[in-house]
Design a protein around this motif. Structure first.
Motif, PDB file in Angstrom:
ATOM      1  N   VAL A 122       0.807  -1.248  -0.051  1.00 34.52           N
ATOM      2  CA  VAL A 122      -0.098   0.056   0.027  1.00 34.52           C
ATOM      3  C   VAL A 122       0.961   1.250  -0.134  1.00 34.52           C
ATOM      4  O   VAL A 122       0.126   2.374  -0.484  1.00 34.52           O
ATOM      5  CB  VAL A 122      -0.967   0.051   1.179  1.00 34.52           C
ATOM      6  CG1 VAL A 122      -1.774  -1.181   1.264  1.00 34.52           C
ATOM      7  CG2 VAL A 122      -0.466   0.136   2.507  1.00 34.52           C
ATOM      8  N   VAL A 123       1.974   0.999   0.514  1.00 36.39           N
ATOM      9  CA  VAL A 123       3.096   2.530   0.413  1.00 36.39           C
ATOM     10  C   VAL A 123       3.642   2.398  -0.850  1.00 36.39           C
ATOM     11  O   VAL A 123       3.883   3.612  -1.468  1.00 36.39           O
ATOM     12  CB  VAL A 123       3.911   2.173   1.365  1.00 36.39           C
ATOM     13  CG1 VAL A 123       5.114   3.303   1.656  1.00 36.39           C
ATOM     14  CG2 VAL A 123       3.482   2.123   2.945  1.00 36.39           C
ATOM     15  N   ALA A 124       3.847   1.389  -1.565  1.00 34.94           N
ATOM     16  CA  ALA A 124       4.554   1.401  -2.647  1.00 34.94           C
ATOM     17  C   ALA A 124       3.572   1.636  -3.841  1.00 34.94           C
ATOM     18  O   ALA A 124       4.089   2.324  -4.922  1.00 34.94           O
ATOM     19  CB  ALA A 124       5.329   0.089  -2.995  1.00 34.94           C
ATOM     20  N   SER A 125       2.286   1.176  -3.693  1.00 32.21           N
ATOM     21  CA  SER A 125       1.550   1.153  -4.937  1.00 32.21           C
ATOM     22  C   SER A 125       0.238   1.907  -4.699  1.00 32.21           C
ATOM     23  O   SER A 125      -0.804   2.039  -5.505  1.00 32.21           O
ATOM     24  CB  SER A 125       1.160  -0.159  -5.455  1.00 32.21           C
ATOM     25  OG  SER A 125       0.640  -0.939  -4.384  1.00 32.21           O
ATOM     26  N   GLY A 126      -0.143   2.536  -3.497  1.00 32.65           N
ATOM     27  CA  GLY A 126      -1.287   2.976  -3.100  1.00 32.65           C
ATOM     28  C   GLY A 126      -2.392   2.059  -2.875  1.00 32.65           C
ATOM     29  O   GLY A 126      -2.744   1.073  -3.530  1.00 32.65           O
ATOM     30  N   CYS A 127      -3.245   2.484  -1.970  1.00 31.03           N
ATOM     31  CA  CYS A 127      -4.384   2.163  -1.493  1.00 31.03           C
ATOM     32  C   CYS A 127      -5.441   2.905  -1.050  1.00 31.03           C
ATOM     33  O   CYS A 127      -5.240   3.647  -0.060  1.00 31.03           O
ATOM     34  CB  CYS A 127      -4.012   1.078  -0.245  1.00 31.03           C
ATOM     35  SG  CYS A 127      -5.452   0.239   0.483  1.00 31.03           S
ATOM     36  N   PHE A 128      -6.424   3.064  -1.834  1.00 37.26           N
ATOM     37  CA  PHE A 128      -7.640   4.143  -1.420  1.00 37.26           C
ATOM     38  C   PHE A 128      -8.935   3.229  -0.918  1.00 37.26           C
ATOM     39  O   PHE A 128      -9.104   2.326  -1.017  1.00 37.26           O
ATOM     40  CB  PHE A 128      -7.841   5.222  -2.471  1.00 37.26           C
ATOM     41  CG  PHE A 128      -7.870   4.531  -3.751  1.00 37.26           C
ATOM     42  CD1 PHE A 128      -6.879   4.499  -4.782  1.00 37.26           C
ATOM     43  CD2 PHE A 128      -9.300   4.108  -3.979  1.00 37.26           C
ATOM     44  CE1 PHE A 128      -7.298   3.746  -6.044  1.00 37.26           C
ATOM     45  CE2 PHE A 128      -9.374   3.477  -5.204  1.00 37.26           C
ATOM     46  CZ  PHE A 128      -8.554   3.487  -6.303  1.00 37.26           C
ATOM     47  N   GLY A 129      -9.809   4.252  -0.142  1.00 36.12           N
ATOM     48  CA  GLY A 129     -11.077   3.817   0.335  1.00 36.12           C
ATOM     49  C   GLY A 129     -11.754   4.975   0.727  1.00 36.12           C
ATOM     50  O   GLY A 129     -11.379   6.042   0.473  1.00 36.12           O
ATOM     51  N   PRO A 130     -13.093   4.817   1.121  1.00 40.88           N
ATOM     52  CA  PRO A 130     -13.912   5.954   1.643  1.00 40.88           C
ATOM     53  C   PRO A 130     -13.179   6.563   2.785  1.00 40.88           C
ATOM     54  O   PRO A 130     -13.839   6.344   4.067  1.00 40.88           O
ATOM     55  CB  PRO A 130     -15.221   5.197   1.835  1.00 40.88           C
ATOM     56  CG  PRO A 130     -14.724   3.827   2.333  1.00 40.88           C
ATOM     57  CD  PRO A 130     -13.483   3.255   1.672  1.00 40.88           C
ATOM     58  N   SER A 131     -12.611   7.621   2.873  1.00 40.80           N
ATOM     59  CA  SER A 131     -12.096   8.391   3.932  1.00 40.80           C
ATOM     60  C   SER A 131     -13.414   9.228   4.542  1.00 40.80           C
ATOM     61  O   SER A 131     -14.426   9.386   3.935  1.00 40.80           O
ATOM     62  CB  SER A 131     -11.140   9.481   3.620  1.00 40.80           C
ATOM     63  OG  SER A 131     -11.203  10.752   4.546  1.00 40.80           O
ATOM     64  N   HIS A 132     -13.238   9.038   5.948  1.00 39.16           N
ATOM     65  CA  HIS A 132     -14.350   9.840   6.855  1.00 39.16           C
ATOM     66  C   HIS A 132     -14.042  11.147   7.198  1.00 39.16           C
ATOM     67  O   HIS A 132     -15.150  11.846   7.554  1.00 39.16           O
ATOM     68  CB  HIS A 132     -15.015   9.003   8.018  1.00 39.16           C
ATOM     69  CG  HIS A 132     -13.812   8.831   9.013  1.00 39.16           C
ATOM     70  ND1 HIS A 132     -12.975   7.877   9.089  1.00 39.16           N
ATOM     71  CD2 HIS A 132     -13.471   9.674   9.973  1.00 39.16           C
ATOM     72  CE1 HIS A 132     -12.040   8.041  10.068  1.00 39.16           C
ATOM     73  NE2 HIS A 132     -12.535   9.339  10.643  1.00 39.16           N
ATOM     74  N   ASP A 133     -12.834  11.742   6.915  1.00 39.72           N
ATOM     75  CA  ASP A 133     -12.556  13.032   7.443  1.00 39.72           C
ATOM     76  C   ASP A 133     -12.232  13.839   5.932  1.00 39.72           C
ATOM     77  O   ASP A 133     -11.916  15.045   6.246  1.00 39.72           O
ATOM     78  CB  ASP A 133     -11.605  13.025   8.273  1.00 39.72           C
ATOM     79  CG  ASP A 133     -10.304  12.363   8.140  1.00 39.72           C
ATOM     80  OD1 ASP A 133     -10.205  12.159   6.889  1.00 39.72           O
ATOM     81  OD2 ASP A 133      -9.632  12.120   8.740  1.00 39.72           O
ATOM     82  N   GLY A 134     -12.071  13.161   4.848  1.00 40.76           N
ATOM     83  CA  GLY A 134     -11.840  13.879   3.595  1.00 40.76           C
ATOM     84  C   GLY A 134     -10.741  14.505   3.573  1.00 40.76           C
ATOM     85  O   GLY A 134     -10.454  15.511   2.613  1.00 40.76           O
ATOM     86  N   ARG A 135      -9.719  14.143   4.263  1.00 38.27           N
ATOM     87  CA  ARG A 135      -8.118  14.598   4.247  1.00 38.27           C
ATOM     88  C   ARG A 135      -7.307  13.882   3.541  1.00 38.27           C
ATOM     89  O   ARG A 135      -6.469  14.572   2.528  1.00 38.27           O
ATOM     90  CB  ARG A 135      -7.804  14.948   5.724  1.00 38.27           C
ATOM     91  CG  ARG A 135      -8.795  15.907   6.625  1.00 38.27           C
ATOM     92  CD  ARG A 135      -8.294  15.898   7.846  1.00 38.27           C
ATOM     93  NE  ARG A 135      -9.112  16.814   8.641  1.00 38.27           N
ATOM     94  CZ  ARG A 135      -8.939  17.196  10.170  1.00 38.27           C
ATOM     95  NH1 ARG A 135      -8.012  16.300  10.806  1.00 38.27           N
ATOM     96  NH2 ARG A 135      -9.838  17.700  10.844  1.00 38.27           N
ATOM     97  N   ASP A 136      -6.947  12.607   3.592  1.00 32.71           N
ATOM     98  CA  ASP A 136      -6.046  11.993   2.923  1.00 32.71           C
ATOM     99  C   ASP A 136      -6.590  10.916   2.244  1.00 32.71           C
ATOM    100  O   ASP A 136      -7.303   9.978   2.495  1.00 32.71           O
ATOM    101  CB  ASP A 136      -5.113  11.402   4.136  1.00 32.71           C
ATOM    102  CG  ASP A 136      -4.567  12.453   5.307  1.00 32.71           C
ATOM    103  OD1 ASP A 136      -3.873  13.140   4.775  1.00 32.71           O
ATOM    104  OD2 ASP A 136      -4.963  12.256   6.324  1.00 32.71           O
ATOM    105  N   ALA A 137      -6.045  10.921   0.953  1.00 32.42           N
ATOM    106  CA  ALA A 137      -6.674   9.840  -0.132  1.00 32.42           C
ATOM    107  C   ALA A 137      -5.670   8.565   0.211  1.00 32.42           C
ATOM    108  O   ALA A 137      -6.639   7.573   0.028  1.00 32.42           O
ATOM    109  CB  ALA A 137      -6.086  10.517  -1.492  1.00 32.42           C
ATOM    110  N   PHE A 138      -4.444   8.533   0.727  1.00 28.95           N
ATOM    111  CA  PHE A 138      -3.618   7.375   0.578  1.00 28.95           C
ATOM    112  C   PHE A 138      -3.139   7.017   2.012  1.00 28.95           C
ATOM    113  O   PHE A 138      -2.608   8.203   2.796  1.00 28.95           O
ATOM    114  CB  PHE A 138      -2.549   7.550  -0.558  1.00 28.95           C
ATOM    115  CG  PHE A 138      -3.148   7.346  -1.909  1.00 28.95           C
ATOM    116  CD1 PHE A 138      -3.616   6.288  -2.409  1.00 28.95           C
ATOM    117  CD2 PHE A 138      -3.043   8.686  -2.475  1.00 28.95           C
ATOM    118  CE1 PHE A 138      -4.025   6.348  -3.699  1.00 28.95           C
ATOM    119  CE2 PHE A 138      -3.587   8.901  -3.932  1.00 28.95           C
ATOM    120  CZ  PHE A 138      -3.859   7.738  -4.356  1.00 28.95           C
TER     121      PHE A 138
END
Length: 455
Positions: A122-138
């Motif tokens: 997840v650090v090398a290739s990205g991992c996103f999901g539904p943030s609940h605070d709308g601040r950080d994508a990854f």
């Protein structure tokens, strides 16, 4: 649909990685010392050398046919935890990390999806999901230091005092070395309020516009042939919010096991496409309504991540491709996808049997190759049970995505054209290529799939 260029994307861009390991030399280090031994050029492990974690990628970014695959899942130690940090080896899964942090009342900010993925992945290739605070994508945005074994076999230690290098290493696809150990910033665990609504495209677009700029997470499931969107809106709770873990178990079980499995069975027992897909839509409509009514308004990252089955009860596994799109034209984008899916079905009698999944990603400059580096985006994930038409559909969807200004992810976007990818990332990709050539002049970490984007 355009089919002229499909054959050229068959090699290195479409095949699932499940058979790659049998044609590669696989090494599974259980310590950084063993990893250093493998990466030492003097030991002559065949190249290309590609790190692999949970192997959840939908592209061939971890493939090393004729080379060496480094299976990082043997690096499983959680090294230390403080009031505001946790240090773990690259093979620890997100689920294991959540299990460890939850009793301590801690969590990592950012978003996690597919919790069977490893920290290194997840650090090398990205991992996103539904943030609940709308601040950080990854989740990679919370990395404050890491240990990387470079292509020349040396141990490189980088921290936030070297911010530019850390930014290059995040989301670097293992092209600058193998991530061995990561230190994350942690915070006190938070709860969130979840609202679920059924709406059409127009209503959803209005809601998304109203919520633009607010600290709220958005995830949705779109049934294009019904013009129905089941949206989840998440925002941080102001006080204590009761959370029912059983409800989250039911939600995940339904989403990742029951609905995919039932749709897969329909494809085998109902041969007439029009009848089969009508049943599929009805099943998803009923299932989403049940899941919506089952959940309470309370949620937390800890409960959600620890209850995710990640599809492990589903056989065969789902196929997917993900692209990111500018957030301001979501209504036109979804209407266009609806027309695309309808036209494809008329021409080929095939459509995805799972909803289109969308997630809003806030702007995130933590990684040089972040797809939402310049602006907030909507990530759209096309999902289906395995089908003989899936590869062609993914290729045509890539053409659709490129017409609509989509930004690809090297580990999730199938069939992205190299020339388009170069334009999408622009000078950031040029700068990354320069750094990569300096760190890996002998191309030890570059396989044919990634090489096409690095020319």
């Amino acid at each position: 649909m355009a089919n002229d260029n499909k054959s050229k994307w068959r090699t290195g861009a479409t095949a699932k990685n499940t058979t790659i390991e049998s044609r590669s030399q696989v090494e599974k280090p259980k310590s950084i010392k063993q990893l250093l031994h493998i990466m030492d050029p003097a030991n002559r492990f065949p190249k290309p050398i590609r790190p692999m974690g949970a192997n959840s990628t939908s592209t061939q970014c971890t493939a090393a046919i004729g080379g060496t695959v480094i299976d990082t899942t043997g690096l499983t130690k959680i090294k230390s935890v403080t009031d505001d940090t946790v240090t773990v080896q690259a093979g620890v899964t997100l689920r294991e990390l959540a299990d460890y942090l939850t009793p301590l009342g801690k969590e990592i900010a950012g978003t996690m999806d597919l919790v069977r993925r490893t920290v290194g992945g997840v650090v090398a290739s990205g991992c996103f999901g539904p943030s609940h605070d709308g601040r950080d994508a990854f989740i990679a945005s919370q990395v404050i230091s890491m240990k990387v074994v470079t292509p020349n076999g040396k141990l490189l230690m980088v921290d936030d005092s070297q911010g530019n290098l850390l930014r290059v290493l995040r989301l670097s696809m293992g092209l600058l070395g193998v991530i061995a150990e990561v230190t994350f910033r942690v915070r006190e665990a938070q709860t969130f309020v979840l609202k679920q609504r059924k709406m059409d495209i127009t209503t959803f677009a209005q809601a998304a516009k109203t919520l633009a700029g607010q600290q709220v997470g958005i995830k949705f499931f779109f049934l294009p042939f019904k013009n129905v969107i089941y949206a989840e809106l998440r925002r941080a709770a102001e006080g204590d919010q009761p959370v029912r873990s059983l409800a989250w178990h039911v939600k995940d079980w339904g989403e990742s096991a029951v609905l995919p499995s039932m749709c897969s069975k329909l494809s085998r027992i109902v041969p007439i496409a029009s009848i089969r897909y009508s049943l599929v839509d009805g099943l998803h409509g009923f299932g989403r309504s049940v899941l919506t009514n089952t959940l309470t308004e309370g949620g937390s990252s800890a409960v959600e991540y620890r209850t995710q089955t990640s599809g492990r009860f589903v056989a065969p596994p789902l196929q997917y491709t993900s692209w990111c799109f500018p957030i301001e034209n979501v209504a036109m984008l979804l209407e266009a996808y609806r027309a695309f899916a309808t036209e494809y079905y008329k021409a080929n009698k095939f459509r995805c049997d799972m909803p289109l999944v969308g997630m809003r990603l806030p702007a995130d400059q933590s990684g040089l190759l972040s797809p939402c580096f310049e602006q907030p985006m909507f990530a759209l994930r096309v999902v289906s049970n395995p089908h003989t038409m899936w590869e062609d559909y993914a290729m045509d969807f890539a053409e659709f995505a490129q017409r609509w200004g989509g930004v690809p992810l090297f580990n999730q976007s199938r069939c992205a054209e190299p020339a388009y990818t170069s334009t999408a990332f622009g000078s950031r990709l040029d700068f990354f290529k320069k750094i990569r050539r300096q760190m890996d002049p002998d191309d030890r970490m570059v396989n044919p799939f990634l090489a096409q984007y690095l020319r």
